[in-house]
Design an enzyme around this catalytic site. Structure first.
Site, PDB file in Angstrom:
ATOM      1  N   LYS A 195       9.519   1.899  -1.675  1.00  0.00           N
ATOM      2  CA  LYS A 195       9.088   3.120  -0.989  1.00  0.00           C
ATOM      3  C   LYS A 195       9.525   3.093   0.475  1.00  0.00           C
ATOM      4  CE  LYS A 195       5.338   4.263   1.234  1.00  0.00           C
ATOM      5  NZ  LYS A 195       5.893   5.103   2.298  1.00  0.00           N
ATOM      6  N   GLU A 269       6.152  -8.907   6.790  1.00  0.00           N
ATOM      7  CA  GLU A 269       6.878  -8.939   8.076  1.00  0.00           C
ATOM      8  C   GLU A 269       6.198  -7.915   8.971  1.00  0.00           C
ATOM      9  OE1 GLU A 269       9.502 -10.855   8.645  1.00  0.00           O
ATOM     10  OE2 GLU A 269      10.178 -11.413   6.641  1.00  0.00           O
ATOM     11  N   CYS A 303      10.631  -4.838  15.607  1.00  0.00           N
ATOM     12  CA  CYS A 303       9.503  -5.771  15.547  1.00  0.00           C
ATOM     13  C   CYS A 303       9.773  -7.014  16.381  1.00  0.00           C
ATOM     14  CB  CYS A 303       9.158  -6.128  14.113  1.00  0.00           C
ATOM     15  SG  CYS A 303      10.583  -6.523  13.117  1.00  0.00           S
ATOM     16  N   GLU A 400       1.471  -4.538  20.785  1.00  0.00           N
ATOM     17  CA  GLU A 400       2.808  -4.042  20.430  1.00  0.00           C
ATOM     18  C   GLU A 400       2.920  -2.557  20.780  1.00  0.00           C
ATOM     19  OE1 GLU A 400       4.027  -3.703  16.198  1.00  0.00           O
ATOM     20  OE2 GLU A 400       5.818  -4.792  16.812  1.00  0.00           O
TER      21      GLU A 400
HETATM   22  P1  NAI Z   1       2.801   1.540   8.979  1.00  0.00           P
HETATM   23  O1  NAI Z   1       2.566   0.085   8.847  1.00  0.00           O
HETATM   24  O2  NAI Z   1       1.667   2.479   8.714  1.00  0.00           O
HETATM   25  O3  NAI Z   1       3.997   2.006   8.021  1.00  0.00           O
HETATM   26  C1  NAI Z   1       4.928   1.132   7.405  1.00  0.00           C
HETATM   27  C2  NAI Z   1       5.044   1.462   5.916  1.00  0.00           C
HETATM   28  O4  NAI Z   1       3.804   1.189   5.270  1.00  0.00           O
HETATM   29  C3  NAI Z   1       5.349   2.932   5.601  1.00  0.00           C
HETATM   30  O5  NAI Z   1       6.214   2.981   4.486  1.00  0.00           O
HETATM   31  C4  NAI Z   1       3.976   3.483   5.232  1.00  0.00           C
HETATM   32  O6  NAI Z   1       4.032   4.603   4.379  1.00  0.00           O
HETATM   33  C5  NAI Z   1       3.353   2.304   4.499  1.00  0.00           C
HETATM   34  N1  NAI Z   1       1.892   2.290   4.463  1.00  0.00           N
HETATM   35  C6  NAI Z   1       1.021   2.874   5.332  1.00  0.00           C
HETATM   36  N2  NAI Z   1      -0.257   2.604   4.960  1.00  0.00           N
HETATM   37  C7  NAI Z   1      -0.183   1.837   3.849  1.00  0.00           C
HETATM   38  C8  NAI Z   1      -1.153   1.226   2.989  1.00  0.00           C
HETATM   39  N3  NAI Z   1      -2.466   1.348   3.225  1.00  0.00           N
HETATM   40  N4  NAI Z   1      -0.744   0.495   1.938  1.00  0.00           N
HETATM   41  C9  NAI Z   1       0.575   0.332   1.690  1.00  0.00           C
HETATM   42  N5  NAI Z   1       1.543   0.896   2.452  1.00  0.00           N
HETATM   43  C10 NAI Z   1       1.176   1.639   3.516  1.00  0.00           C
HETATM   44  O7  NAI Z   1       3.359   1.790  10.437  1.00  0.00           O
HETATM   45  P2  NAI Z   1       3.353   3.159  11.291  1.00  0.00           P
HETATM   46  O8  NAI Z   1       2.023   3.837  11.192  1.00  0.00           O
HETATM   47  O9  NAI Z   1       4.531   3.939  10.901  1.00  0.00           O
HETATM   48  O10 NAI Z   1       3.546   2.609  12.774  1.00  0.00           O
HETATM   49  C11 NAI Z   1       2.428   2.174  13.537  1.00  0.00           C
HETATM   50  C12 NAI Z   1       2.758   0.957  14.366  1.00  0.00           C
HETATM   51  O11 NAI Z   1       3.082  -0.117  13.522  1.00  0.00           O
HETATM   52  C13 NAI Z   1       3.963   1.102  15.271  1.00  0.00           C
HETATM   53  O12 NAI Z   1       3.643   1.702  16.457  1.00  0.00           O
HETATM   54  C14 NAI Z   1       4.383  -0.332  15.435  1.00  0.00           C
HETATM   55  O13 NAI Z   1       3.627  -0.933  16.452  1.00  0.00           O
HETATM   56  C15 NAI Z   1       4.049  -0.953  14.119  1.00  0.00           C
HETATM   57  N6  NAI Z   1       5.230  -1.040  13.225  1.00  0.00           N
HETATM   58  C16 NAI Z   1       5.849  -2.234  13.118  1.00  0.00           C
HETATM   59  C17 NAI Z   1       6.974  -2.339  12.334  1.00  0.00           C
HETATM   60  C18 NAI Z   1       7.689  -3.622  12.226  1.00  0.00           C
HETATM   61  O14 NAI Z   1       8.856  -3.641  11.893  1.00  0.00           O
HETATM   62  N7  NAI Z   1       7.032  -4.737  12.450  1.00  0.00           N
HETATM   63  C19 NAI Z   1       7.554  -1.194  11.629  1.00  0.00           C
HETATM   64  C20 NAI Z   1       6.784   0.005  11.757  1.00  0.00           C
HETATM   65  C21 NAI Z   1       5.673   0.058  12.551  1.00  0.00           C
END
Ligand code: NAI
Ligand code: MG
Length: 490
Positions: A195, A269, A303, A400
């Site tokens: 996804k 990750e 990240c 972050e």
């Molecule tokens: P997120 O962690 O909510 O989204 C990442 C993925 O997880 C998306 O595909 C989303 O649809 C999915 N997701 C969301 N809730 C879920 C759940 N309960 N169970 C399974 N999958 C789920 O990140 P978001 O809201 O887009 O960004 C928020 C913050 O997270 C950013 O500001 C950043 O600080 C951090 N982030 C870090 C990343 C990294 O590469 N370490 C990547 C994206 C965000």
């Protein structure tokens, strides 16, 4: 010293150009609507719902993608389960050929993939073209080669695939994260339900077209779109054996709770707050270039971004001056323009979060400097921003931000900077800039980070493992280490 080109290149050694500079978005044939890719076919969602994917640089709607319900997830998992039997028994060399074919087709469609990546997510076309797409292709090539060599990777052990891998990826490197997840899963004989993130689903759908054209057996890779609830349905599905997740630490913790007590395996990750450390003996110009790359690459939506700069006191003034001068030369603007260094912020939600942290930084009493560039009149843009005079305990130095915001602190001794660098909940990456090899050895053993770069930053290669300590998650992707999390090793 050799004369250096004064423009930000963000070039990577592993990156090769496969396509000429895209001159216009017309080269990207985005369909008005994408259905779900399940069992080797594009199928309408049982939910009957769709949502828009937009271009964050303009607000323009690009396409609609399906919003998968739990019933859609179930359909995809069943397809992956059915395919697992024959895929896992296929001669490994055959699996390798399929992965190799995907790699070649990613190269063939490189130009289009780069444009769509930039349109959907806001990153500069130079990065999509020279980094994201070729590095994604390299990942498929690399793991294609491993498929029939697992016995050498794990000598004297039986390596059995886990089954169905549920893979959930973020919006910062959409195609590349899909490659990081899919390639090792296929090489080890697992099947996949992937996804993409809700703001950047389009290159994953192009990858689904590639997988269809590469003639993979139906159900081996299923790609379904949706929001967090779709991700949660994958995590909670009883017939999924492995979760591979890249995203926020908050969601990582939700996933850990959800799978506790089950026999699901996970690779997480998560976030980061990397220290990038300049010692007084470092080649300062080269270091400043690395600092700029480390935090402004992909608007800081990385990240492992080098978001905390530590400078040895004696060179602080000099580094600050060089940094400010360099930031003034960065071009912020249209992501499709090949001269752009810093593109659009990925979403309104992320824009609000970064702006919130900039206000927090000001309120905490740090000194802010922003580049004086003119921002486009519409779209989501934030100029390169640095904060000096930052306290270690301040929120901007601990949390972050995931945007083009750098904090700067000074230090006197090795011990002091090691203590400060390790003093956050995260431990994904770090950078060290020094002329002394002994310092590099000393620090790399003491920095609690999964990756430590020395006199460089943000270097990625399929042969190198990547992953975190502490709240940055666990498990490794890339290299030989990236195979083990998809195997039962007996
Ligand atoms: P997120 O962690 O909510 O989204 C990442 C993925 O997880 C998306 O595909 C989303 O649809 C999915 N997701 C969301 N809730 C879920 C759940 N309960 N169970 C399974 N999958 C789920 O990140 P978001 O809201 O887009 O960004 C928020 C913050 O997270 C950013 O500001 C950043 O600080 C951090 N982030 C870090 C990343 C990294 O590469 N370490 C990547 C994206 C965000
Ligand atoms: Mg989008």
């Amino acid at each position: 010293m050799a004369k250096r080109d004064n423009t930000l290149k963000l070039k990577f050694d592993s990156a090769r150009k496969f396509a000429p500079a895209p001159e216009s978005r017309s080269a990207a044939k985005i369909k008005p609507k994408y259905d779900l890719f399940i069992n080797g076919k594009f199928e309408k969602p049982l939910s009957k719902k769709y949502f828009d994917s937009t271009n964050p640089a303009t607000g323009e709607k690009l396409s609609e993608v399906a919003d998968s319900s739990a019933a859609d997830v179930d359909k995809a998992v069943k397809a992956a389960r059915n395919a697992f039997n024959s895929w896992s028994k296929l001669p490994a060399a055959e699996r390798g050929k399929y992965i190799f074919r995907i790699a070649r087709m990613v190269q063939e469609r490189a130009r289009e993939l780069a444009i769509v990546e930039t349109l959907d997510g806001g990153k500069p076309i130079r990065e999509s073209r020279d980094f994201d797409v070729p590095t994604a292709a390299n990942h498929f090539f690399y793991y294609a080669g491993w498929a029939d060599k697992l016995e050498y990777a794990f000598p004297n052990r039986t390596a059995k695939p886990l089954g169905v891998a549920g893979q959930i990826i973020p919006w910062n490197f959409p195609l590349l994260m899909a490659a990081w997840k899919i390639a090792p899963a296929l090489a080890t004989g697992n099947t996949v339900v992937l996804k993409p993130a809700e703001t950047t689903p389009l290159t994953a759908m192009l990858l689904a077209e590639i997988i269809l054209e590469a003639d993979l057996p139906p159900g081996v890779v299923n790609i379904i779109t949706g929001a967090g609830s779709t991700g949660a349905a994958i995590v909670n599905h009883p017939d999924v054996n492995k979760i591979a997740f890249t995203g926020s630490t908050d969601v990582g913790k939700i996933i850990e709770k959800a799978i506790a007590g089950t026999d699901k395996k996970a690779t997480l990750e998560l976030g980061g707050k990397a220290a990038n450390i300049i010692f007084e003996d470092a080649p300062l110009d080269q270091a400043v270039e690395g600092i700029v790359n480390g935090i402004f690459f992909n608007q800081g939506h990385v990240c492992c971004a080098g978001s905390r700069l530590y400078v040895q006191e004696s060179v602080l003034e000099s580094v600050l001056r060089k940094l400010k001068d360099r930031i003034e030369t960065l071009i912020v603007g249209d992501p499709l323009d090949k001269n752009t260094d810093v593109g659009a912020i990925n979403s309104k939600q992320q824009y609000d979060q970064i702006m919130k942290y900039i206000k927090i930084g000001i309120n905490e009493g740090s000194d802010m400097f922003q580049s004086s560039c003119t921002l486009p009149s519409k779209g989501l843009y934030i100029p390169p921003t640095i904060f000096s005079n930052v306290a270690q305990s301040s929120r901007i130095a601990q949390e972050e931000i995931f945007g083009p915001v750098l904090t700067i602190q000074s230090f006197r001794t090795d011990d002091e900077v090691i203590e400060k660098a390790n003093n956050t909940p995260y431990g994904l990456s770090a950078g060290v800039w020094t002329d002394k090899g002994s310092k590099i050895f000393n620090l790399t053993t003491k920095l609690r980070a999964g990756v430590v770069w020395a006199n460089t930053f943000n270097k990625f290669d399929p042969t190198s493992p990547f992953g975190g300590y502490k709240e940055s998650g666990y498990g490794r992707e890339g290299g030989l280490h990236g195979l083990a999390p998809y195997l039962n090793l007996v």
